[in-house]
Scaffold this motif. Structure first.
Motif, PDB file in Angstrom:
ATOM      1  N   SER A  15       0.769  -1.108   0.043  1.00 21.99           N
ATOM      2  CA  SER A  15      -0.091   0.112   0.004  1.00 21.99           C
ATOM      3  C   SER A  15       0.779   1.198  -0.004  1.00 21.99           C
ATOM      4  N   LEU A  16       0.321   2.365  -0.386  1.00 24.42           N
ATOM      5  CA  LEU A  16       1.050   3.672  -0.455  1.00 24.42           C
ATOM      6  C   LEU A  16       1.414   3.785   1.154  1.00 24.42           C
ATOM      7  N   GLY A  17       0.506   3.641   2.221  1.00 25.13           N
ATOM      8  CA  GLY A  17       0.817   3.872   3.541  1.00 25.13           C
ATOM      9  C   GLY A  17       2.206   3.129   3.856  1.00 25.13           C
ATOM     10  N   VAL A  18       2.419   1.778   3.440  1.00 25.10           N
ATOM     11  CA  VAL A  18       3.535   1.107   3.679  1.00 25.10           C
ATOM     12  C   VAL A  18       4.672   1.651   2.941  1.00 25.10           C
ATOM     13  N   LEU A  19       4.648   2.160   1.828  1.00 27.85           N
ATOM     14  CA  LEU A  19       5.592   2.764   0.992  1.00 27.85           C
ATOM     15  C   LEU A  19       6.068   4.181   1.593  1.00 27.85           C
ATOM     16  N   LYS A  20       4.932   4.771   2.128  1.00 26.21           N
ATOM     17  CA  LYS A  20       5.359   6.062   2.990  1.00 26.21           C
ATOM     18  C   LYS A  20       6.391   5.798   4.088  1.00 26.21           C
ATOM     19  N   ALA A  21       5.625   4.950   4.784  1.00 22.26           N
ATOM     20  CA  ALA A  21       6.495   4.395   6.153  1.00 22.26           C
ATOM     21  C   ALA A  21       7.964   3.963   5.582  1.00 22.26           C
ATOM     22  N   GLY A  22       8.002   3.205   4.494  1.00 20.78           N
ATOM     23  CA  GLY A  22       9.370   2.494   4.223  1.00 20.78           C
ATOM     24  C   GLY A  22      10.289   3.541   3.168  1.00 20.78           C
ATOM     25  N   THR A  23       9.859   4.531   3.011  1.00 18.42           N
ATOM     26  CA  THR A  23      10.623   5.460   2.218  1.00 18.42           C
ATOM     27  C   THR A  23      11.103   7.041   2.971  1.00 18.42           C
ATOM     28  N   CYS A  24      10.652   6.961   4.395  1.00 15.97           N
ATOM     29  CA  CYS A  24      10.578   8.407   4.837  1.00 15.97           C
ATOM     30  C   CYS A  24      11.880   8.450   5.599  1.00 15.97           C
ATOM     31  N   GLN A  25      12.477   7.279   6.047  1.00 16.83           N
ATOM     32  CA  GLN A  25      13.850   7.304   6.812  1.00 16.83           C
ATOM     33  C   GLN A  25      14.950   6.475   5.972  1.00 16.83           C
ATOM     34  N   ASP A  26      16.013   6.708   6.461  1.00 16.04           N
ATOM     35  CA  ASP A  26      17.374   6.127   5.837  1.00 16.04           C
ATOM     36  C   ASP A  26      17.121   4.330   5.733  1.00 16.04           C
ATOM     37  N   SER A  27      16.560   4.026   7.036  1.00 13.09           N
ATOM     38  CA  SER A  27      16.395   2.561   7.163  1.00 13.09           C
ATOM     39  C   SER A  27      15.309   1.982   6.461  1.00 13.09           C
ATOM     40  N   GLY A  28      15.181   2.620   5.038  1.00 13.87           N
ATOM     41  CA  GLY A  28      13.883   2.417   4.257  1.00 13.87           C
ATOM     42  C   GLY A  28      14.143   0.818   3.647  1.00 13.87           C
ATOM     43  N   MET A  29      13.044   0.634   2.915  1.00 16.88           N
ATOM     44  CA  MET A  29      12.453  -0.449   2.241  1.00 16.88           C
ATOM     45  C   MET A  29      13.421  -1.012   1.266  1.00 16.88           C
ATOM     46  N   PHE A  30      14.043   0.499   0.487  1.00 20.66           N
ATOM     47  CA  PHE A  30      14.753   0.134  -0.754  1.00 20.66           C
ATOM     48  C   PHE A  30      16.010   0.473  -0.372  1.00 20.66           C
TER      49      PHE A  30
END
Ligand code: FAD
Ligand code: NAG
Ligand code: NAG
Ligand code: NAG
Ligand code: NAG
Ligand code: NAG
Ligand code: NAG
Ligand code: NAG
Length: 564
Positions: free
Chosen positions: A311-326
């Motif tokens: 979801s966009l919510g999971v992407l928002k959470a995963g891209t807002c800090q350095d410890s991100g999803m990508f």
């Protein structure tokens, strides 16, 4: 021997399973790909979660087919006979015939009070959505509505170019213009401290609250005005699916061989190669597949292509800090679109009426489809015991004609608060609210002459000694706090635009940067409702996005195939 390209789809919701279904059915004859769907939860369906409550089939998430004309979801539902019922289900058929609108203090509002504001609201939304407005009656009122919409739209164009005008601001300008053009309406008598203007505003707010649940914009002042007219609905009836929305998901998944869908496989990060391999050694480290998926349990999986459907919510959470999803992080153009777009929380609350208690009254055998009109937030006329988190809920309705299960929708802060409450708190506070609405005008707001006017139906409920409304059981969704969703659906926020939805859909590495032969194309693809420009927020938007990304890969390999 060349390995088969491996495609890993992250998320077994509508978008992921549609992509898997398309990829598998298009290529199973030649076994072109290795295909996996990895899902962080322990079930398939994502934001589709058909459940049961009080012997009824109900939906915790996606509920409606928004227009049956041309909807691929409707087509599947018909093909698999999912529209034929075998047990009672949430179909909301009593909605239109049985609406009862009650204002705080216990004042039932008849059509002559509610309808003008409802029509005003509908016309304003139609205008905002670029639909032709109904010009049916040609009455004086229609003139007001058109005038109001035009006046309100002036506000937008004067602000135009900046593109930061909101639906919320437009609506309020429309209401102001309506008041200006209809000043001489008769004042109301018999509604306690409610004046005509206060009631107009509160009825209008009730419709705004419904709109908040439609869009998931907790505050309509954050919902972009320009983008509203890009959103598309299918024509025709809106219906629910008697066998449950999950039947569509199960159908899509049914073609996939065992082992393709892997549950309880939560992805923690995705390593990709935007710059290509630095050296031959690197290439070996990456097993010649450019993408390395890390799971929360520590395991890894290599892939040529990943379709991200979280979801966009999971992407928002995963891209807002350095410890991100990508890893490396997504490029700026992507993270900007992700942060600008809106993603809100909408929750559903089901309540089961006690078979005794309120039913002894023999009046509430059939609970009305209740529309609730509350005093605006700044009012000191508010009933102290009605909690803030119910005050922006527009309705409480049986899930079908005569059902003893009632449903309310919540959005924004109120929806999040609902998630934190215990069943007991919910039962107590909803009971208090409903009781106060269905009782005679409350003392605090009772005017000197209100007793002369109280409504007959209200009286008959009040006259019973057992009139307190009682609930025995509740069930609520918790989309906001669930780490696999972190909200309900996306909207175009002020400061964003439809172009951001297109940006969401762009694969990585960005087209054009693949000219260097060492960079693998189409490493990360994006699907999901938040990647569809005109059908975002819906199941069919998710469906179309899954097809789009499957086709992107099929096209890619078709081309290579021709070369061989
Ligand atoms: C309360 C509510 C009511 C709705 N009502 C309607 C409606 O009436 N009509 C309509 O058309 N739409 C409705 N929707 C919207 C609709 O449900 C969604 O648009 C659609 O289901 C989204 O599908 P998706 O595949 O894009 O995302 P999802 O369904 O969210 O699928 C993504 C999947 O990714 C998984 N995932 C997340 N993070 C990870 C991770 N790190 N690793 C692995 N897997 C992960 C999730 O568990 C999920 O299964 C509603 C939604 C809600 C919440
Ligand atoms: C799905 O619905 C059931 C209720 O029937 C609930 O227990 C479960 O938590 C829900 N799952 C999600 C992810 O909302
Ligand atoms: C629901 O019940 C009412 C009578 O209580 C009836 O008028 C209405 O037609 C019914 N609707 C449906 C869809 O059965
Ligand atoms: C609504 O109420 C008004 C006065 O309060 C009355 O004149 C009118 O007839 C009522 N309309 C209906 C449809 O009951
Ligand atoms: C947004 O609109 C407000 C007025 O509603 C205006 O004051 C402000 O400058 C605008 N901001 C941008 C970035 O356009
Ligand atoms: C309820 O009302 C119906 C008529 O509407 C009547 O036949 C029945 O006896 C009543 N039941 C009770 C418990 O009063
Ligand atoms: C619903 O209840 C009403 C009376 O309460 C009754 O007249 C009607 O037949 C019921 N309808 C159905 C579909 O059960
Ligand atoms: C009721 O009427 C009396 C005088 O007739 C007045 O003093 C009082 O303020 C009124 N109360 C309300 C609630 O309007």
């Amino acid at each position: 021997m060349a390995k088969k390209p491996r495609i890993v789809i992250i998320g077994a919701g509508m978008a992921g399973l549609t992509a898997a279904n398309k990829l598998y059915t298009s290529t199973s004859f030649n076994d072109l790909f290795e295909l996996f769907v990895v899902e962080g939860g322990t079930r398939i369906g994502g934001r589709i979660n058909t459940s049961e409550f009080g012997g009824n089939r109900i939906e915790m998430g996606a509920t409606w087919i928004h227009g049956i004309g041309g909807s691929p979801i409707h087509q599947i539902a018909q093909e698999i006979h999912a529209l034929e019922s075998d047990k009672p289900w949430e179909c909301m058929d009593g909605l239109s015939d049985e609406l009862k609108t009650i204002a705080e203090g216990g004042f039932e509002l008849n059509a002559s009070i509610v309808d003008p504001i409802s029509t005003l609201f509908k016309n304003l939304m139609d205008f905002a959505q670029g639909k032709p407005t109904e010009d049916s009656a040609g009455t004086e009122d229609v003139r007001y509505y058109n005038f109001a919409a035009k006046e309100a739209s002036k506000g937008c164009t004067s602000n135009g170019g900046f593109g930061n005008h909101s639906v919320g601001a437009f609506l309020r300008q429309g209401l102001d213009a309506y008041w200006d053009s209809s000043k001489n309406r008769e004042e109301l008598r018999g509604y306690g401290k409610w004046s005509r203007k206060l009631l107009d505003e509160a009825i209008f707010a009730m419709h705004e609250n419904t709109q908040r649940t439609y869009t998931s914009a907790g505050d309509l002042l954050t919902l972009d005005f320009e983008a509203e007219s890009e959103y598309r609905m299918f024509p025709g009836e809106e219906i629910t699916i008697s066998k449950g929305y999950l039947s569509i998901i199960e159908y899509l998944a049914s073609v996939l061989p065992p082992g393709v869908i892997q549950l309880d496989r939560k992805v923690s990060s995705i390593e990709w190669q935007p710059e290509g391999h630095q050296s031959v050694e690197m290439a070996n480290v990456f097993d010649s597949r450019p993408v390395k998926i890390h799971f929360c349990d520590g395991s890894v999986m290599f892939a040529d292509h990943v379709i991200v459907t979280v979801s966009l919510g999971v992407l928002k959470a995963g891209t807002c800090q350095d410890s991100g999803m990508f890893n490396p992080p997504l490029p700026f153009f992507k993270t900007e679109a992700i942060s600008r777009l809106g993603y809100g929380v909408v929750n559903k609350l089901f309540l089961q009426l006690s078979p005794t208690g309120n039913r002894k009254a023999n009046v509430t055998d059939k609970f009305p489809s209740l529309q609730m009109v509350f005093h605006p937030s700044d009012s000191d006329l508010r009933h102290k015991k009605i909690p803030w988190w119910i005050r922006r809920t527009a309705s409480l309705c049986p899930i079908y004609n005569n059902s003893s299960v009632l449903l309310s929708w919540f959005a924004g802060k109120e929806a999040l608060e609902l998630e934190t409450l215990s069943d007991e708190e919910i039962i107590n506070e909803v009971s208090t609210t409903v009781y106060s609405l269905l009782s005679q005008p409350h003392k605090e707001v009772k005017s000197n002459n209100s007793h002369e006017f109280c409504n007959e139906n209200v009286k008959s409920i009040e006259s019973s000694s057992e009139s307190e409304v009682r609930f025995v059981k509740v069930l609520k969704s918790k989309w906001g706090s669930d780490p696999l969703f972190l909200g309900s659906y996306s909207y175009v926020a002020v400061g964003s635009s439809g172009a951001d939805l297109d940006t969401m859909a762009e694969p990585l590495p960005k087209i054009g940067s693949c000219e260097s032969s060492s960079v693998h194309p189409l490493q990360i693809l994006f699907a999901g409702e938040a990647t569809h420009r005109t059908h975002y927020s819906t199941t069919h938007g998710a469906y179309f996005s899954g097809l789009r990304e499957a086709n992107r890969l099929l096209q890619h390999y078709h081309y290579v195939g021709n070369l061989i």
